[in-house]
Write a protein that holds these residues in place. Structure first.
Motif, PDB file in Angstrom:
ATOM      1  N   VAL A  73     -26.019   2.663  24.055  1.00 16.67           N
ATOM      2  CA  VAL A  73     -25.181   2.593  22.850  1.00 16.67           C
ATOM      3  C   VAL A  73     -26.033   2.187  21.644  1.00 16.67           C
ATOM      4  N   THR A  74     -26.939   1.254  21.845  1.00 12.53           N
ATOM      5  CA  THR A  74     -27.848   0.842  20.767  1.00 12.53           C
ATOM      6  C   THR A  74     -28.693   2.032  20.327  1.00 12.53           C
ATOM      7  N   TYR A  75     -29.192   2.786  21.297  1.00  7.72           N
ATOM      8  CA  TYR A  75     -29.979   3.990  21.004  1.00  7.72           C
ATOM      9  C   TYR A  75     -29.140   4.997  20.210  1.00  7.72           C
ATOM     10  N   LEU A  76     -27.909   5.225  20.659  1.00  7.70           N
ATOM     11  CA  LEU A  76     -27.032   6.176  19.965  1.00  7.70           C
ATOM     12  C   LEU A  76     -26.754   5.742  18.531  1.00  7.70           C
ATOM     13  N   TYR A  77     -26.502   4.469  18.346  1.00  9.89           N
ATOM     14  CA  TYR A  77     -26.213   3.973  16.997  1.00  9.89           C
ATOM     15  C   TYR A  77     -27.434   4.148  16.090  1.00  9.89           C
ATOM     16  N   ALA A  78     -28.603   3.817  16.638  1.00  8.55           N
ATOM     17  CA  ALA A  78     -29.834   3.905  15.843  1.00  8.55           C
ATOM     18  C   ALA A  78     -30.193   5.348  15.492  1.00  8.55           C
ATOM     19  N   VAL A  85     -20.625   9.615  15.264  1.00 10.88           N
ATOM     20  CA  VAL A  85     -21.411   9.072  16.380  1.00 10.88           C
ATOM     21  C   VAL A  85     -21.623   7.572  16.186  1.00 10.88           C
ATOM     22  N   ALA A  86     -21.904   7.157  14.961  1.00 13.91           N
ATOM     23  CA  ALA A  86     -22.103   5.734  14.676  1.00 13.91           C
ATOM     24  C   ALA A  86     -20.811   4.945  14.929  1.00 13.91           C
ATOM     25  N   ALA A  89     -20.291   4.653  18.676  1.00 16.39           N
ATOM     26  CA  ALA A  89     -21.235   3.681  19.232  1.00 16.39           C
ATOM     27  C   ALA A  89     -20.768   2.256  18.944  1.00 16.39           C
ATOM     28  N   THR A  90     -20.258   2.022  17.756  1.00 13.01           N
ATOM     29  CA  THR A  90     -19.748   0.698  17.396  1.00 13.01           C
ATOM     30  C   THR A  90     -18.541   0.343  18.262  1.00 13.01           C
ATOM     31  N   ARG A  91     -17.657   1.307  18.465  1.00 14.89           N
ATOM     32  CA  ARG A  91     -16.472   1.084  19.308  1.00 14.89           C
ATOM     33  C   ARG A  91     -16.893   0.798  20.744  1.00 14.89           C
ATOM     34  N   TRP A  92     -17.838   1.576  21.269  1.00 16.14           N
ATOM     35  CA  TRP A  92     -18.318   1.361  22.640  1.00 16.14           C
ATOM     36  C   TRP A  92     -18.981   0.003  22.793  1.00 16.14           C
ATOM     37  N   LYS A  93     -19.718  -0.408  21.780  1.00 13.66           N
ATOM     38  CA  LYS A  93     -20.374  -1.713  21.832  1.00 13.66           C
ATOM     39  C   LYS A  93     -19.328  -2.825  21.962  1.00 13.66           C
ATOM     40  N   GLY A  94     -18.240  -2.708  21.212  1.00 18.05           N
ATOM     41  CA  GLY A  94     -17.159  -3.687  21.292  1.00 18.05           C
ATOM     42  C   GLY A  94     -16.481  -3.690  22.654  1.00 18.05           C
ATOM     43  N   GLN A  95     -16.255  -2.502  23.210  1.00 19.30           N
ATOM     44  CA  GLN A  95     -15.622  -2.404  24.526  1.00 19.30           C
ATOM     45  C   GLN A  95     -16.528  -2.997  25.612  1.00 19.30           C
ATOM     46  N   LEU A  96     -17.825  -2.736  25.511  1.00 21.12           N
ATOM     47  CA  LEU A  96     -18.769  -3.307  26.479  1.00 21.12           C
ATOM     48  C   LEU A  96     -18.798  -4.831  26.366  1.00 21.12           C
ATOM     49  N   ALA A  97     -18.735  -5.335  25.133  1.00 19.71           N
ATOM     50  CA  ALA A  97     -18.741  -6.786  24.924  1.00 19.71           C
ATOM     51  C   ALA A  97     -17.497  -7.436  25.529  1.00 19.71           C
ATOM     52  N   LYS A  98     -16.344  -6.784  25.406  1.00 18.47           N
ATOM     53  CA  LYS A  98     -15.116  -7.319  26.005  1.00 18.47           C
ATOM     54  C   LYS A  98     -15.229  -7.398  27.524  1.00 18.47           C
ATOM     55  N   ILE A  99     -15.769  -6.351  28.110  1.00 17.54           N
ATOM     56  CA  ILE A  99     -15.942  -6.351  29.565  1.00 17.54           C
ATOM     57  C   ILE A  99     -16.914  -7.457  29.968  1.00 17.54           C
ATOM     58  N   GLU A 131     -18.218   8.728  28.783  1.00 20.05           N
ATOM     59  CA  GLU A 131     -18.282   9.040  27.359  1.00 20.05           C
ATOM     60  C   GLU A 131     -19.662   8.770  26.786  1.00 20.05           C
ATOM     61  N   ILE A 132     -20.222   7.602  27.114  1.00 19.16           N
ATOM     62  CA  ILE A 132     -21.511   7.196  26.553  1.00 19.16           C
ATOM     63  C   ILE A 132     -22.633   8.110  27.031  1.00 19.16           C
ATOM     64  N   LEU A 133     -22.698   8.352  28.326  1.00 21.07           N
ATOM     65  CA  LEU A 133     -23.791   9.183  28.849  1.00 21.07           C
ATOM     66  C   LEU A 133     -23.671  10.634  28.378  1.00 21.07           C
ATOM     67  N   ALA A 134     -22.450  11.127  28.225  1.00 25.24           N
ATOM     68  CA  ALA A 134     -22.276  12.475  27.676  1.00 25.24           C
ATOM     69  C   ALA A 134     -22.788  12.524  26.241  1.00 25.24           C
ATOM     70  N   ALA A 135     -22.507  11.483  25.471  1.00 23.14           N
ATOM     71  CA  ALA A 135     -22.992  11.425  24.087  1.00 23.14           C
ATOM     72  C   ALA A 135     -24.519  11.325  24.049  1.00 23.14           C
ATOM     73  N   VAL A 136     -25.098  10.598  24.995  1.00 21.65           N
ATOM     74  CA  VAL A 136     -26.564  10.475  25.066  1.00 21.65           C
ATOM     75  C   VAL A 136     -27.182  11.843  25.362  1.00 21.65           C
ATOM     76  N   VAL A 137     -26.611  12.556  26.323  1.00 24.68           N
ATOM     77  CA  VAL A 137     -27.120  13.894  26.663  1.00 24.68           C
ATOM     78  C   VAL A 137     -27.027  14.803  25.436  1.00 24.68           C
ATOM     79  N   GLU A 138     -25.882  14.789  24.787  1.00 22.05           N
ATOM     80  CA  GLU A 138     -25.694  15.639  23.610  1.00 22.05           C
ATOM     81  C   GLU A 138     -26.680  15.273  22.506  1.00 22.05           C
ATOM     82  N   ASP A 139     -26.869  13.991  22.264  1.00 24.38           N
ATOM     83  CA  ASP A 139     -27.775  13.541  21.216  1.00 24.38           C
ATOM     84  C   ASP A 139     -29.224  13.935  21.518  1.00 24.38           C
ATOM     85  N   ASP A 140     -29.650  13.747  22.752  1.00 23.50           N
ATOM     86  CA  ASP A 140     -31.022  14.105  23.120  1.00 23.50           C
ATOM     87  C   ASP A 140     -31.249  15.606  22.990  1.00 23.50           C
ATOM     88  N   ILE A 141     -30.253  16.393  23.364  1.00 25.76           N
ATOM     89  CA  ILE A 141     -30.387  17.843  23.257  1.00 25.76           C
ATOM     90  C   ILE A 141     -30.451  18.256  21.791  1.00 25.76           C
TER      91      ILE A 141
END
Length: 151
Positions: A73-78, A85-86, A89-99, A131-141
């Motif tokens: 998520v940090t990579y995606l945001y950066a 996408v930003a 990434a911010t939403r995912w970061k919050g969800q991960l923090a809650k967990i 969701e996160i890994l799909a976004a990572v794949v898309e971003d890298d491509i």
């Protein structure tokens, strides 16, 4: 072709959203592999690190998966190419923090309750990881496509 097959195998293990993303970008990925083979190595490395974390059980497994997802998520945001996408990434970061905030509570529960809570946490993490890994794949491509166009 072997590199593409290798990527497909890791995508299948990583989840349905990742498989969908790899299929959607299949022709582009094949072109990128021909022009930039290290992209596949980079991508499979990310998927492999998540799978290695997923293989751990209990609280350490949850913590390991969260650490890998937080890094992605940090990579995606950066590297966000769009505000969408930003925002994701911010939403995912919050969800991960809650967990992550709930983990200390799980550690002090009875074994039976801990098992139930870990199952719930793992289901939440699975949904997020798709969701996160799909976004990572898309971003890298997309990044690899831009590099190919620049050459």
């Amino acid at each position: 072709m072997a590199k593409f097959t290798h990527l497909i195998r890791w995508a299948i293990v990583s989840g349905p959203m990742v498989v969908k993303m790899v299929r959607q970008y299949g022709p582009v990925i094949k072109k990128v592999i021909d022009n930039n083979p290290q992209v596949v190595h980079k991508l499979t490395g990310k998927l492999k690190s998540y799978q290695n974390a997923k293989d751990k059980k209990g609280v350490p497994g949850v913590e390991a998966r969260l650490a890998v997802l937080r890094e992605q998520v940090t990579y995606l945001y950066a590297s966000a190419n769009t505000p969408d996408v930003a925002e994701k990434a911010t939403r995912w970061k919050g969800q991960l923090a809650k967990i992550e905030a709930g983990i200390p509570l799980v550690e002090v529960m009875s074994d039976k309750e801990q098992k139930r809570q870990l199952k719930d946490l793992n289901e939440k993490i699975d949904a997020l990881s798709n969701e996160i890994l799909a976004a990572v794949v898309e971003d890298d491509i997309q990044d690899a496509e831009i590099l190919d166009e620049d050459q």
